[in-house]
Design a protein around this motif. Sequence first.
Motif, PDB file in Angstrom:
ATOM      1  N   GLN A 261       0.830  -1.207   0.000  1.00  0.00           N
ATOM      2  CA  GLN A 261       0.000   0.000   0.000  1.00  0.00           C
ATOM      3  C   GLN A 261       0.869   1.264   0.000  1.00  0.00           C
ATOM      4  OE1 GLN A 261      -3.299   0.182  -0.380  1.00  0.00           O
ATOM      5  NE2 GLN A 261      -3.331  -2.036  -0.595  1.00  0.00           N
ATOM      6  N   ILE A 262       2.004   1.216   0.681  1.00  0.00           N
ATOM      7  CA  ILE A 262       2.937   2.338   0.637  1.00  0.00           C
ATOM      8  C   ILE A 262       3.466   2.502  -0.785  1.00  0.00           C
ATOM      9  CG2 ILE A 262       5.171   3.205   1.431  1.00  0.00           C
ATOM     10  CD1 ILE A 262       4.685   1.826   4.083  1.00  0.00           C
ATOM     11  N   ASN A 384       8.312  10.422  -1.025  1.00  0.00           N
ATOM     12  CA  ASN A 384       8.719   9.067  -1.401  1.00  0.00           C
ATOM     13  C   ASN A 384       9.960   8.611  -0.652  1.00  0.00           C
ATOM     14  OD1 ASN A 384       7.099   7.528  -3.202  1.00  0.00           O
ATOM     15  ND2 ASN A 384       7.451   9.043  -4.799  1.00  0.00           N
ATOM     16  N   SER A 385      10.811   9.547  -0.263  1.00  0.00           N
ATOM     17  CA  SER A 385      12.007   9.175   0.502  1.00  0.00           C
ATOM     18  C   SER A 385      11.696   8.939   1.973  1.00  0.00           C
ATOM     19  CB  SER A 385      13.070  10.272   0.380  1.00  0.00           C
ATOM     20  OG  SER A 385      12.707  11.429   1.108  1.00  0.00           O
ATOM     21  N   GLU A 386      10.494   9.346   2.431  1.00  0.00           N
ATOM     22  CA  GLU A 386      10.152   9.271   3.847  1.00  0.00           C
ATOM     23  C   GLU A 386       9.204   8.120   4.200  1.00  0.00           C
ATOM     24  OE1 GLU A 386      10.263  13.961   5.201  1.00  0.00           O
ATOM     25  OE2 GLU A 386       8.477  13.208   4.189  1.00  0.00           O
ATOM     26  N   ILE A 387       8.364   7.677   3.268  1.00  0.00           N
ATOM     27  CA  ILE A 387       7.255   6.802   3.646  1.00  0.00           C
ATOM     28  C   ILE A 387       7.634   5.320   3.745  1.00  0.00           C
ATOM     29  CG2 ILE A 387       5.453   8.351   2.819  1.00  0.00           C
ATOM     30  CD1 ILE A 387       5.298   6.745   0.252  1.00  0.00           C
ATOM     31  N   PHE A 388       8.713   4.901   3.087  1.00  0.00           N
ATOM     32  CA  PHE A 388       9.069   3.481   3.131  1.00  0.00           C
ATOM     33  C   PHE A 388       9.849   3.143   4.396  1.00  0.00           C
ATOM     34  CE2 PHE A 388       8.405   4.034  -1.433  1.00  0.00           C
ATOM     35  CZ  PHE A 388       7.696   2.897  -1.752  1.00  0.00           C
ATOM     36  N   PRO A 389       9.557   1.998   5.030  1.00  0.00           N
ATOM     37  CA  PRO A 389      10.381   1.545   6.154  1.00  0.00           C
ATOM     38  C   PRO A 389      11.784   1.200   5.666  1.00  0.00           C
ATOM     39  CG  PRO A 389       8.782  -0.137   5.531  1.00  0.00           C
ATOM     40  CD  PRO A 389       8.427   1.085   4.745  1.00  0.00           C
ATOM     41  N   GLN A 390      12.740   1.196   6.570  1.00  0.00           N
ATOM     42  CA  GLN A 390      14.146   1.071   6.204  1.00  0.00           C
ATOM     43  C   GLN A 390      14.421  -0.151   5.329  1.00  0.00           C
ATOM     44  OE1 GLN A 390      16.692   3.250   6.862  1.00  0.00           O
ATOM     45  NE2 GLN A 390      17.921   1.934   5.554  1.00  0.00           N
ATOM     46  N   ARG A 391      13.876  -1.300   5.699  1.00  0.00           N
ATOM     47  CA  ARG A 391      14.174  -2.537   4.957  1.00  0.00           C
ATOM     48  C   ARG A 391      13.702  -2.471   3.513  1.00  0.00           C
ATOM     49  NH1 ARG A 391      11.792  -7.178   6.075  1.00  0.00           N
ATOM     50  NH2 ARG A 391      13.452  -8.295   5.020  1.00  0.00           N
ATOM     51  N   PHE A 392      12.666  -1.688   3.253  1.00  0.00           N
ATOM     52  CA  PHE A 392      12.074  -1.637   1.924  1.00  0.00           C
ATOM     53  C   PHE A 392      12.405  -0.338   1.187  1.00  0.00           C
ATOM     54  CE2 PHE A 392       9.452  -4.515   4.407  1.00  0.00           C
ATOM     55  CZ  PHE A 392       9.178  -5.554   3.534  1.00  0.00           C
ATOM     56  N   GLU A 455       7.387   6.731  13.107  1.00  0.00           N
ATOM     57  CA  GLU A 455       5.975   7.062  13.280  1.00  0.00           C
ATOM     58  C   GLU A 455       5.224   6.987  11.959  1.00  0.00           C
ATOM     59  OE1 GLU A 455       4.356   7.555  16.145  1.00  0.00           O
ATOM     60  OE2 GLU A 455       6.241   7.010  17.106  1.00  0.00           O
ATOM     61  N   ILE A 456       5.899   7.330  10.877  1.00  0.00           N
ATOM     62  CA  ILE A 456       5.279   7.205   9.551  1.00  0.00           C
ATOM     63  C   ILE A 456       4.998   5.741   9.257  1.00  0.00           C
ATOM     64  CG2 ILE A 456       5.603   7.586   7.075  1.00  0.00           C
ATOM     65  CD1 ILE A 456       7.442   9.948   7.838  1.00  0.00           C
ATOM     66  N   GLU A 457       5.957   4.878   9.614  1.00  0.00           N
ATOM     67  CA  GLU A 457       5.759   3.438   9.440  1.00  0.00           C
ATOM     68  C   GLU A 457       4.555   2.965  10.244  1.00  0.00           C
ATOM     69  OE1 GLU A 457       8.034  -0.759  10.502  1.00  0.00           O
ATOM     70  OE2 GLU A 457       9.227   1.035  10.087  1.00  0.00           O
ATOM     71  N   LYS A 458       4.425   3.429  11.484  1.00  0.00           N
ATOM     72  CA  LYS A 458       3.296   3.037  12.329  1.00  0.00           C
ATOM     73  C   LYS A 458       1.962   3.448  11.707  1.00  0.00           C
ATOM     74  CE  LYS A 458       5.689   3.186  16.812  1.00  0.00           C
ATOM     75  NZ  LYS A 458       5.747   3.864  18.131  1.00  0.00           N
ATOM     76  N   SER A 467      -3.079  -7.242  11.564  1.00  0.00           N
ATOM     77  CA  SER A 467      -2.455  -7.934  12.701  1.00  0.00           C
ATOM     78  C   SER A 467      -1.612  -6.998  13.554  1.00  0.00           C
ATOM     79  CB  SER A 467      -1.576  -9.072  12.184  1.00  0.00           C
ATOM     80  OG  SER A 467      -0.493  -8.572  11.410  1.00  0.00           O
ATOM     81  N   TYR A 468      -1.480  -5.753  13.145  1.00  0.00           N
ATOM     82  CA  TYR A 468      -0.615  -4.813  13.844  1.00  0.00           C
ATOM     83  C   TYR A 468      -1.237  -4.381  15.159  1.00  0.00           C
ATOM     84  CZ  TYR A 468       2.181  -0.628  14.746  1.00  0.00           C
ATOM     85  OH  TYR A 468       2.986   0.322  15.311  1.00  0.00           O
ATOM     86  N   LYS A 469      -0.454  -4.444  16.260  1.00  0.00           N
ATOM     87  CA  LYS A 469      -0.962  -4.116  17.591  1.00  0.00           C
ATOM     88  C   LYS A 469      -0.290  -2.879  18.196  1.00  0.00           C
ATOM     89  CE  LYS A 469      -3.553  -7.777  17.489  1.00  0.00           C
ATOM     90  NZ  LYS A 469      -5.005  -7.649  17.307  1.00  0.00           N
ATOM     91  N   GLY A 470       0.486  -2.167  17.383  1.00  0.00           N
ATOM     92  CA  GLY A 470       1.104  -0.948  17.879  1.00  0.00           C
ATOM     93  C   GLY A 470       2.598  -1.023  18.021  1.00  0.00           C
ATOM     94  N   ASP A 471       3.178  -2.200  17.841  1.00  0.00           N
ATOM     95  CA  ASP A 471       4.637  -2.350  17.896  1.00  0.00           C
ATOM     96  C   ASP A 471       5.195  -2.132  16.511  1.00  0.00           C
ATOM     97  OD1 ASP A 471       6.877  -5.100  18.860  1.00  0.00           O
ATOM     98  OD2 ASP A 471       7.259  -3.030  18.257  1.00  0.00           O
ATOM     99  N   SER A 472       5.994  -1.105  16.320  1.00  0.00           N
ATOM    100  CA  SER A 472       6.526  -0.766  14.991  1.00  0.00           C
ATOM    101  C   SER A 472       7.385  -1.859  14.412  1.00  0.00           C
ATOM    102  CB  SER A 472       7.317   0.545  15.058  1.00  0.00           C
ATOM    103  OG  SER A 472       8.455   0.384  15.846  1.00  0.00           O
ATOM    104  N   LYS A 473       7.836  -2.742  15.242  1.00  0.00           N
ATOM    105  CA  LYS A 473       8.664  -3.831  14.725  1.00  0.00           C
ATOM    106  C   LYS A 473       7.813  -5.032  14.375  1.00  0.00           C
ATOM    107  CE  LYS A 473      12.807  -2.451  17.243  1.00  0.00           C
ATOM    108  NZ  LYS A 473      13.871  -2.829  18.169  1.00  0.00           N
TER     109      LYS A 473
END
Length: 473
Positions: A261-262, A384-392, A455-458, A467-473
């Motif tokens: 979706q990102i 576009n440089s901000e919205i993706f999590p580091q791994r992606f 926070e953007i990732e969250k 399935s996300y419960k609030g843990d960014s990891k």
Amino acid sequence: MDQSQDQKSHVGFLWAATFISAMGSLLFGYDTGIVNGSLQFMAKAQQLDLTSFQQGIVSSGLTLGAAFGAIFGGPLADKIGRKRILTILGIIFAVGALGCAFSTSIVVLIIFRFLLGLAVGSASANVPVYIAEIAPSEFRGKMVTTAQVMIVSGQFIAFGVNAALTPLGAGNAAIWRWMLGLGTIPGIILWLGMYLVPESPRWLVSQNKNSKALEVLKKIRSAASVPSEMAEIEAKDKADKEEAAEQASFKELFQTRWVLQILITGAMLGIIQQFAGINSIMYYGGKIIQDSGFNPTVAAILNTGNGLLSVVGAVLGMFTIDWLGRKKLEYSGLVICATTLVIAGIIHSTVPNASWAGITIVILVYIYIIFFQGTLGPVTWLINSEIFPQRFRGIGTGITIFILWIGNFVVGLLSPVLLDWNMSYTFYIFAACCVLGIVFVHIRVPETKGVPLEEIEKYFRSKYDKSYKGDSK
């Protein structure tokens, strides 16, 4: 030499290296902008005799090449080095410009435009990276944004060349060869200039050439700062290599719903940016102004305003993007672009022969450009440089940049046909895309100003991961 003088001399050298490497960005602007004035002469050339669709192919052949250059240019630079890739790009820019200038058929011309596109796309990926890696932290922002300013400066120079040479076209049908061929000069400056600048110390460390990296740092930093920065680079390189082992694959990206979706959000932002119509104006602004009632020479002169205001808009964007926020700038840019396009379309379709109509349309185009270059232009790249999590981030931004260039290709290909069909309707189509963009931004895009990347990732995980419960990891 005392410490302050030592630092000033290093900064001066780094600014020189920045401007030399940014010749790649200037050529990005020049080679995309020069067709604005040269196409009218190519269309009449006996050896070419281009139709409207063929004009689109000649123009957009470069942007198609750029899409692939952006994808493959980064990984290639990781293998052979930032300095070497930019040196090679200088040669390609010079050879490509000469090839275009001496083309004897449309096929040869398209081949060399595609070759230039590969260099343009690779430069768009590698110039900012090289500058960021040699710049000291306190000057990094200004030095890196030099690349964006050089892009629009290249377009401004291209429009100036068009304005200067267009009057000569009446007695010289081959004037387009000079317009395209002059791109050889900055290509040679980039090619030879890169022999005078250092390799990125960060790339050298990534290749386990730490002693050479240390030698470079001693040339570009004050003696007092070298040990601490070398230690930082080595620590960052170790962390990056550990992180690289965990980098995501294409398969994982497409199978992780919230990350997909990102990707859709980022790709759509690129499409919105392109289908707002900016490159229809930057590539064919001379034609638009002529269709508004001006002769070719006057149109070429007025078209230089497009380039000048692009520079002004880009500089304004640099100073407002962290002040007003990304989403607010995106909204305002889309609203103003849509409004100016609609008004220009109405004037052209209802009172085209009025004495004030032509200059009013030109002024509306100027307003459109300065607001686009200060809003949609930089905001799209930044979000576009901000919205993706580091791994992606690497793989995700690579895909979105590729899609943005494909959107650029489509606009460049179809614009001559659309403008020949009906200029007013063309404006309305781009305005409608702006309105759809407003709706999309409202629904899909968060405000990222001052928000930590975590926070953007969250935000995206909470919205698209059940399935996300609030843990960014």
